[in-house]
Design a protein around this motif. Structure first.
Motif, PDB file in Angstrom:
ATOM      1  N   ALA A 288     -28.434  10.984  -6.985  1.00  0.00           N
ATOM      2  CA  ALA A 288     -27.373  10.164  -7.573  1.00  0.00           C
ATOM      3  C   ALA A 288     -27.879   9.329  -8.732  1.00  0.00           C
ATOM      4  CB  ALA A 288     -26.756   9.272  -6.492  1.00  0.00           C
ATOM      5  N   ASP A 293     -21.687   9.093  -7.190  1.00  0.00           N
ATOM      6  CA  ASP A 293     -22.144   9.801  -5.994  1.00  0.00           C
ATOM      7  C   ASP A 293     -21.919  11.303  -6.161  1.00  0.00           C
ATOM      8  OD1 ASP A 293     -22.849   7.424  -4.877  1.00  0.00           O
ATOM      9  OD2 ASP A 293     -20.961   7.164  -3.779  1.00  0.00           O
ATOM     10  N   ASN A 332     -31.078   6.374  -3.820  1.00  0.00           N
ATOM     11  CA  ASN A 332     -30.417   7.269  -2.865  1.00  0.00           C
ATOM     12  C   ASN A 332     -31.210   8.574  -2.851  1.00  0.00           C
ATOM     13  OD1 ASN A 332     -28.782   8.903  -1.333  1.00  0.00           O
ATOM     14  ND2 ASN A 332     -26.899   8.452  -2.466  1.00  0.00           N
TER      15      ASN A 332
END
Length: 783
Positions: A288, A293, A332
């Motif tokens: 990400a 996302d 992430n």
């Protein structure tokens, strides 16, 4: 008187028989056939030689060859003419033929311009010619040495130039051109160059794909130095590249080191696949990062972090480099595979190591430690001074303890002798002495506590002293009660004895302590502390801070792109990364070099070969003339075969037909398998077959020898057999080629004609027209 058949044949030969006609025919046939084969081959050779001369000029006539596209030949000719007028005054140009869309131009330059510099700058001189012109050298006499490694060419040229008969040597593309002073010295120079080439060998180290050294230039130099030192060689040098082109070599080496630096400080990402996912080298994994996302089917965003898999381990984990974004953005760690720019399936989680961040943190912490060095050194020096002073008072303290123990021993003796009158004894002085001793002992204990910080071996002594001090305190308490309790006096005597015994043990231990050795150690420590204090710690701290600030402030994306650019530049400089060539003497085997190479490279995944320094390339014109000579020999050989067949068919078939008819007329008829066997044997043993094979072998071999004929892959020893085979084939079809009437033969015999007369008057005139008929006309009676 009877004579043998052999003698009769000899007598017939002495007469005017037909055998003379056959021998004369064979001799004249050989002469005519040789002249014909030689004439045809020489005519063809002359034609091809003149054609070659018209194409490329006579031997040594032209020096430079320029080829250009056919549609640009007029512009090319104009441009060449301008160049030779400006650069080579007096030179002349000739336009050659156009072959496969390329037009050739031949240039003859004056003698004074035939120099090394001229030939090495031909590419620069004629580089601006339109039409994509290519430049070559035609100067003769000349030799060409090819296969010499780039780094050994200059050395080789220096050696060759010293050979007698060599005018100069020059760089001819990837080869070495050697211009000779005269054609007569060509053989001698060739042999001398071969001797030089045999003195050296090239050890070639080949690396498989993926095992190439990061800096082959330095690796080659290291291997060469190791070979010289370990094998005691006079010469071992890396010749993979031109050593005299130092600027380019150093720049490329710097680029390689820069690439190695960037690779070392690029973040390493390790991706652990999920249960169903499988990583493949070359896969692109998206994270990400600062982008939105990731969802399946969505396109890749510029804010996403992209990782390309560079290796996959046996456990399924993959390693990769970041091609977009930076490792700091991997907050992430959920990764998805990218297919055609679109997010596809989930593959696993990522972990990374950032060497740049680790280096900066390590430098910052090191700077903090360096800043504490001056204070640490000062405190250590103060403690060292205190310990030194304590050691100076060490002997005095031991003497005081000995005096105290002597007094205690005397007091014990007094108590023992006067136990009955203890009440009359004044213990005040003894108590005062005990107080004094206790204080001295307390001072000594404090001193040894300081010494204990430096030398832990005095810990036992300190414990003993503390015990002694407690005993003195006990003794004091006992003496205080001596006035009231007589029994306590005896107990005091025992305590005194214990104190004296423990004190003596303690003094023995203290006497065993090496005060002088400890002082020397303390002085050595003080000297080192002084040296540590003299260090320019502000400078060191400043440099560490500078290094911490100077840590590459690059994103992983920038590092990856920089490495790609460096790879393109290094590849463009033709630096060999998959092989290293070491030039050394010819008496070293690859087995002796292998351990050195393995040690320097760090693994054995390499291949070693030994090759010659170079080979002498045959002269193109000479090879072409050799081909023409082979063509001439082949034409002569083919002519010899054709002439042999014609002579056999036109002149000798009539003779073979007569021999065959005579053999058949005299043969007794045989039937069955014996007849078949005799017919099969007659193929090779029949008189006409033997005659044909002998005449064919003699004709073809003689014409081959006199006409200097030759056919590739046909050895000289096989020529007679080929002639015999041709004669056998003609003999098998002799009656079809030259048929004869038996009635005419029988009519001649009935008239009483001899065999010679029958041959001359009946057979030959009725046979095929040929040389035999011409020769027979002078001996015919019935014309």
């Amino acid at each position: 008187m009877s004579t043998s058949p052999a003698k009769r044949k000899i007598m017939n030969l002495r007469k005017d028989s037909f055998y003379y006609d056959v021998i004369t025919l064979v001799v004249i046939s050989i002469v005519i056939g040789s002249l014909l084969a030689t004439s045809i081959s020489m005519a063809a050779n002359s034609y091809f030689s003149k054609t070659l001369a018209s194409l490329v000029g006579d031997y040594g006539e032209y020096d430079i060859l320029i080829q250009s596209r056919e549609e640009m030949k007029e512009d090319t000719a104009t441009h060449i003419q301008k160049i030779i007028e400006e650069v080579f005054p007096g030179a002349r140009m000739k336009e050659g033929p156009t072959i496969t869309g390329k037009t050739s131009f031949f240039i003859a330059i004056p003698e004074e311009y035939r120099t090394k510099q001229t030939y090495e700058e031909l590419g620069k001189t004629f580089g601006g010619i339109p039409g994509g012109a290519g430049v070559g050298v035609l100067t003769e006499p000349r030799l060409t040495i090819r296969g010499v490694p780039e780094g050994a060419r200059n050395m080789m040229m220096d050696v060759i130039t010293q050979i007698d008969g060599v005018r100069f040597a020059f760089h001819d593309g990837s080869s070495i051109g050697v211009v000779l002073s005269s054609l007569d010295k060509s053989s001698m120079v060739t042999e001398e160059i071969k001797k030089v080439l045999k003195q050296y060998q090239v050890i070639e180290i080949s690396f498989p794909v993926g095992s190439e050294p990061q800096n082959p230039i330095r690796m080659g130099e290291s291997i060469g130095e190791a070979m010289k030192s370990q094998l005691k060689l006079e010469y071992a040098k890396n010749v993979s590249i031109d050593g005299k082109n130092d600027d380019m070599t150093y720049m490329v080496s710097t680029m390689m080191e820069l690439k190695r630096f960037l690779v070392a400080y690029a973040s390493q990402v390790t991706i652990t696949p999920n249960g169903s996912g499988k990583l493949v080298k070359g896969d692109t994994i998206a994270f990400a990062g600062t982008g939105p996302d990731l969802t399946l089917g969505s396109p890749v965003d510029k804010g996403n972090v992209m990782v390309q898999i560079t290796a996959v381990h046996t456990d399924g984990k993959g390693e990769g480099t970041i091609t977009q974004g930076d490792a700091a953005l991997l907050t992430n760690n959920q990764g998805y595979r990218v297919t055609n720019g679109v997010i596809s399936d989930y593959v696993g989680t990522a972990a990374y190591q950032n060497p740049r961040q680790q280096l900066g943190t390590a430098l910052t912490e090191t700077t903090k430690i360096v800043d504490q060095i001056p204070g640490f050194a000062q405190d250590s020096q103060n403690l060292n001074k205190i310990a030194t002073l304590t050691l100076d008072n060490y002997s005095n303290s031991i003497t005081a303890m000995e005096q105290t123990l002597t007094s205690l021993k005397a007091a014990g003796t007094t108590i023992q002798t006067a136990t009955s009158g203890l009440a009359n004894i004044d213990t005040t002085s003894v108590q005062n002495q005990i107080d004094s001793s206790s204080r001295s002992m307390g001072g000594l204990i404090n001193t040894l506590q300081v010494v204990k910080l430096v030398d832990s071996s005095v810990g036992g002594t300190v414990d003993n002293l503390v015990a002694s001090q407690r005993n003195l305190s006990t003794l004091k308490s006992g003496l205080a009660a001596l006035d009231t309790v007589a029994a306590d006096a005896r107990q005091a005597k025992g305590s005194i004895d214990n104190i004296v015994a423990n004190g003596n043990n303690t003094i023995g231990t203290l006497r065993a302590f090496d005060v002088d050795g400890t002082k020397k150690n303390m002085n050595s420590i003080n000297t080192r502390l002084n040296q540590l204090g003299q260090l320019d710690t502000p400078l060191v701290s400043g440099q560490l801070q500078y290094l911490a600030v100077s840590v590459p402030n690059l994103k992983d994306e920038e590092i990856t792109r920089s490495i790609s650019v460096l790879d393109k530049f290094i590849a463009g400089q033709a630096i060999p990364g998959e092989r290293i060539q070491i030039l050394t003497t010819s008496n070293i085997s690859t087995d002796a070099v292998a351990p050195i190479v393995y040690t320097q490279v760090g693994h054995q995944n390499v291949s070693l070969y030994s090759t010659d320094l170079g080979i002498i390339e045959p002269n193109a014109r000479g090879e072409l003339y050799s081909v023409l000579n082979e063509v001439r020999a082949v034409l002569s050989g083919m002519t010899a075969i054709i002439v042999t067949i014609l002579f056999l068919a036109l002149d000798h078939t009539a003779i073979m037909t007569v021999i065959r008819c005579s053999r058949i007329n005299k043969r007794q008829p045989v039937k069955g398998w014996r007849g078949l066997l005799r017919s099969a044997a007659a193929i090779f043993t029949g008189a006409e077959r033997i005659y044909g094979m002998v005449i064919g072998a003699v004709l073809l071999t003689s014409i081959f020898v006199l006409g200097r004929s030759g056919i590739p892959y046909l050895p000289w020893i096989a020529v007679p057999f080929v002639g015999a085979f041709i004669g056998l084939i003609v003999a098998c079809y002799t009656e079809k080629i030259s048929p004869m009437s038996n009635d005419e033969m029988m009519a001649g015999q009935s008239l009483g004609l001899s065999i010679d007369e029958i041959m001359r008057e009946i057979v030959i005139p009725g046979g095929r027209p040929g040389l035999l008929q011409k020769l027979n006309q002078r001996k015919m009676k019935f014309k």
